[in-house]
Enzyme design. Structure first.
Site, PDB file in Angstrom:
ATOM      1  N   ASP A   1       0.866  -1.174   0.000  1.00 49.25           N
ATOM      2  CA  ASP A   1       0.000   0.000   0.000  1.00 49.25           C
ATOM      3  C   ASP A   1       0.906   1.228   0.000  1.00 49.25           C
ATOM      4  O   ASP A   1       1.574   1.514   1.001  1.00 49.25           O
ATOM      5  CB  ASP A   1      -0.911  -0.004   1.239  1.00 49.25           C
ATOM      6  CG  ASP A   1      -1.874   1.169   1.240  1.00 49.25           C
ATOM      7  OD1 ASP A   1      -1.644   2.149   0.491  1.00 49.25           O
ATOM      8  OD2 ASP A   1      -2.862   1.110   1.988  1.00 49.25           O
TER       9      ASP A   1
ATOM     10  N   ASN B   1       2.267   5.338 -11.328  1.00 47.95           N
ATOM     11  CA  ASN B   1       0.955   5.262 -11.985  1.00 47.95           C
ATOM     12  C   ASN B   1      -0.186   5.015 -11.003  1.00 47.95           C
ATOM     13  O   ASN B   1      -1.339   5.316 -11.303  1.00 47.95           O
ATOM     14  CB  ASN B   1       1.022   4.123 -13.026  1.00 47.95           C
ATOM     15  CG  ASN B   1      -0.332   3.642 -13.464  1.00 47.95           C
ATOM     16  OD1 ASN B   1      -0.984   4.262 -14.302  1.00 47.95           O
ATOM     17  ND2 ASN B   1      -0.780   2.515 -12.907  1.00 47.95           N
TER      18      ASN B   1
ATOM     19  N   TYR C   1      -9.005  15.205  -6.280  1.00 47.56           N
ATOM     20  CA  TYR C   1      -8.309  14.402  -7.301  1.00 47.56           C
ATOM     21  C   TYR C   1      -7.586  15.331  -8.276  1.00 47.56           C
ATOM     22  O   TYR C   1      -6.412  15.113  -8.600  1.00 47.56           O
ATOM     23  CB  TYR C   1      -9.322  13.503  -8.028  1.00 47.56           C
ATOM     24  CG  TYR C   1      -8.723  12.705  -9.167  1.00 47.56           C
ATOM     25  CD1 TYR C   1      -7.890  11.620  -8.919  1.00 47.56           C
ATOM     26  CD2 TYR C   1      -8.988  13.042 -10.497  1.00 47.56           C
ATOM     27  CE1 TYR C   1      -7.339  10.884  -9.970  1.00 47.56           C
ATOM     28  CE2 TYR C   1      -8.447  12.316 -11.547  1.00 47.56           C
ATOM     29  CZ  TYR C   1      -7.621  11.233 -11.274  1.00 47.56           C
ATOM     30  OH  TYR C   1      -7.074  10.520 -12.315  1.00 47.56           O
TER      31      TYR C   1
ATOM     32  N   ALA D   1      -6.633  18.374  -7.732  1.00 42.37           N
ATOM     33  CA  ALA D   1      -5.543  19.037  -7.010  1.00 42.37           C
ATOM     34  C   ALA D   1      -4.334  18.109  -6.891  1.00 42.37           C
ATOM     35  O   ALA D   1      -3.183  18.531  -7.064  1.00 42.37           O
ATOM     36  CB  ALA D   1      -6.025  19.458  -5.615  1.00 42.37           C
ATOM     37  N   ALA D   2      -4.591  16.836  -6.603  1.00 40.58           N
ATOM     38  CA  ALA D   2      -3.488  15.872  -6.481  1.00 40.58           C
ATOM     39  C   ALA D   2      -2.774  15.699  -7.824  1.00 40.58           C
ATOM     40  O   ALA D   2      -1.539  15.633  -7.877  1.00 40.58           O
ATOM     41  CB  ALA D   2      -4.028  14.533  -5.991  1.00 40.58           C
ATOM     42  N   LYS D   3      -3.536  15.642  -8.894  1.00 38.17           N
ATOM     43  CA  LYS D   3      -2.933  15.432 -10.213  1.00 38.17           C
ATOM     44  C   LYS D   3      -2.197  16.689 -10.699  1.00 38.17           C
ATOM     45  O   LYS D   3      -1.185  16.580 -11.394  1.00 38.17           O
ATOM     46  CB  LYS D   3      -3.992  14.982 -11.219  1.00 38.17           C
ATOM     47  CG  LYS D   3      -4.507  13.564 -10.953  1.00 38.17           C
ATOM     48  CD  LYS D   3      -3.387  12.533 -11.036  1.00 38.17           C
ATOM     49  CE  LYS D   3      -3.905  11.100 -11.099  1.00 38.17           C
ATOM     50  NZ  LYS D   3      -2.824  10.110 -11.174  1.00 38.17           N
TER      51      LYS D   3
HETATM   52  N1  NAP Z   1      -8.763   5.689 -16.706  1.00 38.75           N
HETATM   53  C1  NAP Z   1      -8.754   6.980 -16.936  1.00 38.75           C
HETATM   54  O1  NAP Z   1      -9.625   7.507 -17.643  1.00 38.75           O
HETATM   55  C2  NAP Z   1      -7.659   7.852 -16.360  1.00 38.75           C
HETATM   56  C3  NAP Z   1      -7.568   9.173 -16.826  1.00 38.75           C
HETATM   57  C4  NAP Z   1      -6.564   9.997 -16.336  1.00 38.75           C
HETATM   58  C5  NAP Z   1      -5.655   9.508 -15.404  1.00 38.75           C
HETATM   59  N2  NAP Z   1      -5.768   8.204 -14.960  1.00 38.75           N
HETATM   60  C6  NAP Z   1      -4.783   7.760 -13.980  1.00 38.75           C
HETATM   61  O2  NAP Z   1      -4.139   6.607 -14.470  1.00 38.75           O
HETATM   62  C7  NAP Z   1      -3.601   5.864 -13.374  1.00 38.75           C
HETATM   63  C8  NAP Z   1      -3.977   4.403 -13.552  1.00 38.75           C
HETATM   64  O3  NAP Z   1      -5.383   4.289 -13.427  1.00 38.75           O
HETATM   65  P1  NAP Z   1      -6.248   3.272 -14.302  1.00 38.75           P
HETATM   66  O4  NAP Z   1      -7.155   4.086 -15.144  1.00 38.75           O
HETATM   67  O5  NAP Z   1      -5.395   2.258 -14.937  1.00 38.75           O
HETATM   68  O6  NAP Z   1      -7.190   2.648 -13.150  1.00 38.75           O
HETATM   69  P2  NAP Z   1      -7.013   1.325 -12.301  1.00 38.75           P
HETATM   70  O7  NAP Z   1      -7.191   0.140 -13.183  1.00 38.75           O
HETATM   71  O8  NAP Z   1      -7.952   1.486 -11.156  1.00 38.75           O
HETATM   72  O9  NAP Z   1      -5.510   1.352 -11.795  1.00 38.75           O
HETATM   73  C9  NAP Z   1      -5.091   1.984 -10.602  1.00 38.75           C
HETATM   74  C10 NAP Z   1      -4.042   1.102  -9.954  1.00 38.75           C
HETATM   75  O10 NAP Z   1      -3.496   1.763  -8.819  1.00 38.75           O
HETATM   76  C11 NAP Z   1      -3.337   0.818  -7.782  1.00 38.75           C
HETATM   77  N3  NAP Z   1      -3.413   1.524  -6.497  1.00 38.75           N
HETATM   78  C12 NAP Z   1      -4.392   2.354  -6.063  1.00 38.75           C
HETATM   79  N4  NAP Z   1      -4.137   2.780  -4.821  1.00 38.75           N
HETATM   80  C13 NAP Z   1      -2.949   2.209  -4.455  1.00 38.75           C
HETATM   81  C14 NAP Z   1      -2.168   2.227  -3.270  1.00 38.75           C
HETATM   82  N5  NAP Z   1      -2.557   2.921  -2.187  1.00 38.75           N
HETATM   83  N6  NAP Z   1      -1.025   1.518  -3.243  1.00 38.75           N
HETATM   84  C15 NAP Z   1      -0.630   0.782  -4.309  1.00 38.75           C
HETATM   85  N7  NAP Z   1      -1.335   0.721  -5.463  1.00 38.75           N
HETATM   86  C16 NAP Z   1      -2.487   1.411  -5.520  1.00 38.75           C
HETATM   87  C17 NAP Z   1      -4.504  -0.160  -7.960  1.00 38.75           C
HETATM   88  O11 NAP Z   1      -4.212  -1.450  -7.447  1.00 38.75           O
HETATM   89  P3  NAP Z   1      -4.786  -1.920  -6.015  1.00 38.75           P
HETATM   90  O12 NAP Z   1      -6.221  -1.504  -5.969  1.00 38.75           O
HETATM   91  O13 NAP Z   1      -4.589  -3.407  -6.005  1.00 38.75           O
HETATM   92  O14 NAP Z   1      -3.927  -1.218  -5.017  1.00 38.75           O
HETATM   93  C18 NAP Z   1      -4.622  -0.229  -9.481  1.00 38.75           C
HETATM   94  O15 NAP Z   1      -3.851  -1.274 -10.030  1.00 38.75           O
HETATM   95  C19 NAP Z   1      -4.160   6.494 -12.113  1.00 38.75           C
HETATM   96  O16 NAP Z   1      -3.174   7.322 -11.533  1.00 38.75           O
HETATM   97  C20 NAP Z   1      -5.313   7.335 -12.637  1.00 38.75           C
HETATM   98  O17 NAP Z   1      -5.585   8.440 -11.792  1.00 38.75           O
HETATM   99  C21 NAP Z   1      -6.739   7.375 -15.411  1.00 38.75           C
END
Ligand code: NAP
Length: 236
Positions: free
Chosen positions: A51, A76, A140, A142-144
């Protein structure tokens, strides 16, 4: 590769593994990480259940990984945090957990691994979001936005050592767990209509951008934000 078990992170991990790189995938749930490792030859993909919001766990993971040279660090892990209780206390808790998941996690993992990043030639690629550039999701966004600014300072810190640091800022990407298990936003059609190319992004679209920024060809690109959004946001 943080958040490497699902969505964008998995696509990035698969892309590097396909090129013969040894990849460490980090996430809270062991199961998706182990499934990814099992789909690759022995020793190609290493699962690390951690985590990244937990300081002790990040320090331990850093010790486990830090005796190797890190060629590429991809921050990521992230996502939307749901409010768990009403009122101000609930709002504050959501703010805090959102910043921890999307910003602090990347800062702590980077700090833990920084001494191990290859000098010269190391690469850090952070995953931001279109929300960090135009708003959306309150804490969210703000964090990004914060992860972009973090990237600027880290690029300055690493430049003299030949380390580059960039942020990829995705628009709407389907086939991830970001919105739900089905991998599509409830606003799918509206988000697609905002693009100029008329489709949602795929995890592979983002993996291509990350892979390029991690390559030798990108050695003169640092401190930048690369929007990968189908034209949903122009020029930044
Ligand atoms: N999909 C979109 O439209 C989009 C758009 C812009 C930006 N993003 C960004 O892209 C990145 C990847 O997201 P995604 O779209 O691929 O969604 P996702 O499938 O939900 O992937 C997020 C990953 O982060 C891991 N994670 C979350 N909290 C964590 C923690 N505390 N410690 C370790 N791992 C953690 C999750 O695994 P666990 O739950 O097993 O920890 C999961 O594998 C994120 O930063 C997201 O904000 C996504």
């Amino acid at each position: 590769m943080s958040g490497g078990g699902t969505g964008i992170g998995r696509a990035v991990a698969e892309r590097f593994a396909a090129e013969g790189d040894e990849v460490f995938v980090l996430g809270r749930r062991a199961e998706p990480l182990e499934r990814l490792a099992a789909a690759h030859p022995e020793g190609a993909v290493h699962p690390v259940a951690v985590d990244l919001t937990d300081t002790d766990q990040v320090i331990e993971a850093g010790k486990r990984l830090g005796d190797r040279t890190v060629d590429v660090l991809v921050n990521n892990a992230g996502g939307i945090v749901r409010e768990e209780e009403p009122g101000l206390a609930g709002a504050f808790d959501t703010f805090r957990r959102t910043l921890e998941r999307n910003l602090l996690s990347a800062m702590m993992l980077t700090e833990a691994l920084w001494p191990a990043v290859r000098r010269p030639g190391g690469r850090v690629v952070n995953i931001g979001s279109i929300a960090g550039q135009r708003g959306g999701g309150d804490a969210y966004a703000a964090a990004k936005a914060g992860i972009m600014a973090f990237g600027y300072d880290l690029a300055a810190r690493g430049g003299g050592d030949g380390i580059t640091v960039n942020t990829v800022s995705p628009g709407y990407v389907q086939d991830t767990e970001f919105f739900n298990a089905e991998g599509r936003s409830a606003r799918h059609d509206r988000l697609v209509a905002q693009t100029l190319v008329g489709r949602a992004g795929t995890p592979a679209d983002i993996a291509s951008a990350v892979h390029f920024l991690a390559s030798d060809e990108a050695s003169w690109i640092t401190g930048q934000v690369l929007g990968v959004n189908g034209g949903a946001l122009l020029g930044r």
